[in-house]
Design a protein around this motif. Structure first.
Motif, PDB file in Angstrom:
ATOM      1  N   LEU A 108       0.768  -1.128   0.047  1.00 48.03           N
ATOM      2  CA  LEU A 108      -0.014  -0.050  -0.029  1.00 48.03           C
ATOM      3  C   LEU A 108       0.991   1.247   0.121  1.00 48.03           C
ATOM      4  O   LEU A 108       0.473   2.281  -0.430  1.00 48.03           O
ATOM      5  CB  LEU A 108      -1.027   0.015   1.026  1.00 48.03           C
ATOM      6  N   VAL A 109       2.119   1.230   0.556  1.00 46.48           N
ATOM      7  CA  VAL A 109       3.012   2.525   0.603  1.00 46.48           C
ATOM      8  C   VAL A 109       3.255   2.791  -1.178  1.00 46.48           C
ATOM      9  O   VAL A 109       3.169   3.652  -1.541  1.00 46.48           O
ATOM     10  CB  VAL A 109       4.223   2.014   1.192  1.00 46.48           C
ATOM     11  N   ILE A 110       3.554   1.420  -1.618  1.00 49.53           N
ATOM     12  CA  ILE A 110       3.747   1.503  -3.131  1.00 49.53           C
ATOM     13  C   ILE A 110       2.494   1.876  -3.993  1.00 49.53           C
ATOM     14  O   ILE A 110       2.673   2.672  -5.000  1.00 49.53           O
ATOM     15  CB  ILE A 110       4.339   0.295  -3.743  1.00 49.53           C
ATOM     16  N   GLY A 111       1.378   1.463  -3.658  1.00 45.73           N
ATOM     17  CA  GLY A 111       0.106   1.607  -4.307  1.00 45.73           C
ATOM     18  C   GLY A 111      -0.121   3.541  -4.092  1.00 45.73           C
ATOM     19  O   GLY A 111      -0.506   3.675  -4.979  1.00 45.73           O
ATOM     20  N   CYS A 147       2.035   9.721  -7.807  1.00 49.56           N
ATOM     21  CA  CYS A 147       2.663   9.894  -9.055  1.00 49.56           C
ATOM     22  C   CYS A 147       1.769  10.198 -10.308  1.00 49.56           C
ATOM     23  O   CYS A 147       1.863  11.297 -11.040  1.00 49.56           O
ATOM     24  CB  CYS A 147       3.690   8.653  -9.319  1.00 49.56           C
ATOM     25  N   LEU A 148       0.693   9.386 -10.249  1.00 52.85           N
ATOM     26  CA  LEU A 148      -0.519   9.715 -11.256  1.00 52.85           C
ATOM     27  C   LEU A 148      -1.210  11.221 -11.176  1.00 52.85           C
ATOM     28  O   LEU A 148      -1.101  11.750 -12.113  1.00 52.85           O
ATOM     29  CB  LEU A 148      -1.381   8.684 -11.350  1.00 52.85           C
ATOM     30  N   LEU A 149      -1.168  11.382 -10.069  1.00 56.73           N
ATOM     31  CA  LEU A 149      -1.851  13.000  -9.750  1.00 56.73           C
ATOM     32  C   LEU A 149      -0.729  13.871 -10.090  1.00 56.73           C
ATOM     33  O   LEU A 149      -1.323  14.878 -11.015  1.00 56.73           O
ATOM     34  CB  LEU A 149      -2.221  12.846  -8.203  1.00 56.73           C
ATOM     35  N   THR A 150       0.292  13.599  -9.940  1.00 55.22           N
ATOM     36  CA  THR A 150       1.273  14.899 -10.154  1.00 55.22           C
ATOM     37  C   THR A 150       1.738  14.714 -11.704  1.00 55.22           C
ATOM     38  O   THR A 150       1.712  15.936 -12.378  1.00 55.22           O
ATOM     39  CB  THR A 150       2.660  14.517  -9.592  1.00 55.22           C
ATOM     40  N   ARG A 151       1.979  13.716 -12.129  1.00 53.90           N
ATOM     41  CA  ARG A 151       2.030  13.598 -13.926  1.00 53.90           C
ATOM     42  C   ARG A 151       0.965  14.104 -14.331  1.00 53.90           C
ATOM     43  O   ARG A 151       0.979  14.825 -15.385  1.00 53.90           O
ATOM     44  CB  ARG A 151       2.261  11.981 -14.354  1.00 53.90           C
ATOM     45  N   ARG A 156      -8.554   6.109 -11.914  1.00 53.90           N
ATOM     46  CA  ARG A 156      -9.792   5.500 -11.581  1.00 53.90           C
ATOM     47  C   ARG A 156      -9.564   4.104 -10.912  1.00 53.90           C
ATOM     48  O   ARG A 156      -9.713   3.423  -9.798  1.00 53.90           O
ATOM     49  CB  ARG A 156     -10.616   5.190 -12.598  1.00 53.90           C
ATOM     50  N   ASN A 157      -8.721   3.125 -11.708  1.00 53.14           N
ATOM     51  CA  ASN A 157      -8.595   1.935 -11.531  1.00 53.14           C
ATOM     52  C   ASN A 157      -7.558   1.649 -10.133  1.00 53.14           C
ATOM     53  O   ASN A 157      -7.802   1.098  -9.263  1.00 53.14           O
ATOM     54  CB  ASN A 157      -7.748   1.113 -12.852  1.00 53.14           C
ATOM     55  N   SER A 158      -6.487   2.577 -10.258  1.00 53.27           N
ATOM     56  CA  SER A 158      -5.483   2.306  -9.185  1.00 53.27           C
ATOM     57  C   SER A 158      -6.281   2.871  -7.855  1.00 53.27           C
ATOM     58  O   SER A 158      -6.095   2.076  -6.908  1.00 53.27           O
ATOM     59  CB  SER A 158      -4.280   3.270  -9.492  1.00 53.27           C
ATOM     60  N   LEU A 159      -7.147   4.118  -7.841  1.00 49.07           N
ATOM     61  CA  LEU A 159      -7.436   4.501  -6.684  1.00 49.07           C
ATOM     62  C   LEU A 159      -8.779   3.312  -6.080  1.00 49.07           C
ATOM     63  O   LEU A 159      -8.770   3.039  -4.877  1.00 49.07           O
ATOM     64  CB  LEU A 159      -8.445   5.763  -7.110  1.00 49.07           C
ATOM     65  N   PHE A 160      -9.398   2.771  -6.932  1.00 48.23           N
ATOM     66  CA  PHE A 160     -10.287   1.882  -6.498  1.00 48.23           C
ATOM     67  C   PHE A 160      -9.756   0.427  -5.931  1.00 48.23           C
ATOM     68  O   PHE A 160     -10.104   0.235  -4.870  1.00 48.23           O
ATOM     69  CB  PHE A 160     -10.850   1.304  -7.865  1.00 48.23           C
ATOM     70  N   ILE A 161      -8.739   0.182  -6.307  1.00 48.26           N
ATOM     71  CA  ILE A 161      -7.818  -1.086  -5.894  1.00 48.26           C
ATOM     72  C   ILE A 161      -7.259  -0.653  -4.498  1.00 48.26           C
ATOM     73  O   ILE A 161      -7.391  -1.406  -3.399  1.00 48.26           O
ATOM     74  CB  ILE A 161      -6.810  -1.599  -6.805  1.00 48.26           C
ATOM     75  N   PHE A 162      -6.582   0.509  -4.565  1.00 41.43           N
ATOM     76  CA  PHE A 162      -5.775   0.754  -3.180  1.00 41.43           C
ATOM     77  C   PHE A 162      -6.796   1.206  -2.100  1.00 41.43           C
ATOM     78  O   PHE A 162      -6.368   1.154  -0.957  1.00 41.43           O
ATOM     79  CB  PHE A 162      -4.478   1.456  -3.386  1.00 41.43           C
ATOM     80  N   GLN A 163      -7.724   2.281  -2.534  1.00 43.93           N
ATOM     81  CA  GLN A 163      -8.524   2.706  -1.618  1.00 43.93           C
ATOM     82  C   GLN A 163      -9.387   1.533  -0.851  1.00 43.93           C
ATOM     83  O   GLN A 163      -9.544   1.268   0.334  1.00 43.93           O
ATOM     84  CB  GLN A 163      -9.654   3.703  -1.875  1.00 43.93           C
ATOM     85  N   ASN A 164      -9.836   0.517  -1.782  1.00 47.05           N
ATOM     86  CA  ASN A 164     -10.772  -0.754  -1.094  1.00 47.05           C
ATOM     87  C   ASN A 164     -10.038  -1.593  -0.529  1.00 47.05           C
ATOM     88  O   ASN A 164     -10.565  -2.350   0.316  1.00 47.05           O
ATOM     89  CB  ASN A 164     -11.429  -1.208  -2.247  1.00 47.05           C
ATOM     90  N   ALA A 165      -8.563  -1.644  -0.775  1.00 46.79           N
ATOM     91  CA  ALA A 165      -7.723  -2.500   0.182  1.00 46.79           C
ATOM     92  C   ALA A 165      -7.754  -2.367   1.413  1.00 46.79           C
ATOM     93  O   ALA A 165      -7.435  -3.215   2.495  1.00 46.79           O
ATOM     94  CB  ALA A 165      -6.369  -2.611  -0.583  1.00 46.79           C
TER      95      ALA A 165
END
Length: 245
Positions: free
Chosen positions: A27-30, A36-40, A57-66
């Motif tokens: 989750l640190v990496i996620g 990084c996506l937000l900044t880029r 969208r996809n990354s946020l869905f995965i790591f927030q729901n984790a």
């Protein structure tokens, strides 16, 4: 008179500890990836033609729901967190992602200024938080990580809540203009009604009593871990005095 026997503190076993180490590291990496996506998205042309929501969208869905797993960690004693407080903290963000951003068209909440605001606060907070947990699990916790963990929330928590409420507000505006969205009206065989619009209003109103409680709870935790400025100053004086002796 015999002294009381202290009960051993519960905690994860070897397998549980390895699992928590992997969980927190992932989750640190996620969340670093989300940041990084937000900044880029704002500073480069890497995602030209895509909205911020398309990008994260996809990354946020995965790591927030984790984070839902944290509720079970608390319930089953893998960590010493309060299950009730953990549930409130986790579900509030899951509600924003699944019940607001994903539940409305991309032109609604996902286009709100609240999204980048919330993303920034969430990602920085979670990188620090999961990094702190990871450091604890490997028994190497530099003081600056402890300080960040119990200090940055002072600014980031209100910023995150502001972003969340702006997303809620954008979704509520859309739901108000489209009252049938995720709603169930009478008459029906269940004799039951549900208004997504009023549900969003209700959740937003919950922030009024809950935000101060959660915020003050975090200040209490900060005082418990870091102490007051006066106590820290006293500790430094004591240490320097001992060093001279």
């Amino acid at each position: 008179m015999a002294g009381k026997t202290e009960k051993p503190k519960s905690g994860p076993g070897a397998i549980g500890k390895l699992y928590l180490i992997a969980y927190n590291l992932i989750l640190v990496i996620g969340w670093s990836y989300v940041l990084c996506l937000l900044t880029r998205s704002y500073l480069t042309d890497d995602f030209k033609g895509q909205t911020l929501w398309d990008t994260v969208r996809n990354s946020l869905f995965i790591f927030q729901n984790a984070a839902v797993l944290e509720i079970f960690h608390a319930i089953f004693g893998l960590v010493r967190s309060n299950p009730v407080i953990t549930t409130f903290q986790v579900l509030s963000r899951v509600m924003v992602v699944c019940g607001v951003l994903l539940a409305t068209p991309p032109t609604a909440a996902a286009s709100s200024i609240g999204l980048p605001i919330a993303l920034f606060a969430w990602s920085v907070t979670e990188i620090i938080r999961y990094g702190y947990y990871f450091a604890n699990l490997i028994s190497f916790v530099p003081h600056f990580i402890v300080w960040l963990r119990y200090t940055t929330f002072i600014i980031l928590y209100p910023i995150g809540v502001t972003g969340e409420l702006l997303c809620f507000y954008a979704a509520q505006n859309y739901a108000s203009a489209n009252p049938s969205l995720w709603s169930y009206t009478l008459p029906n065989s269940w004799n039951f009604t549900f208004s997504y619009n009023y549900f969003l209003i209700f959740v937003m109103l919950l922030y009024i009593p809950l935000f101060p409680q959660m915020y003050l709870h975090m200040f209490a935790q900060r005082k418990k871990i870091l102490g007051t400025p006066a106590s820290l100053k006293t500790q430094k004086i004591d240490h320097s005095t001992k060093a001279k002796m």
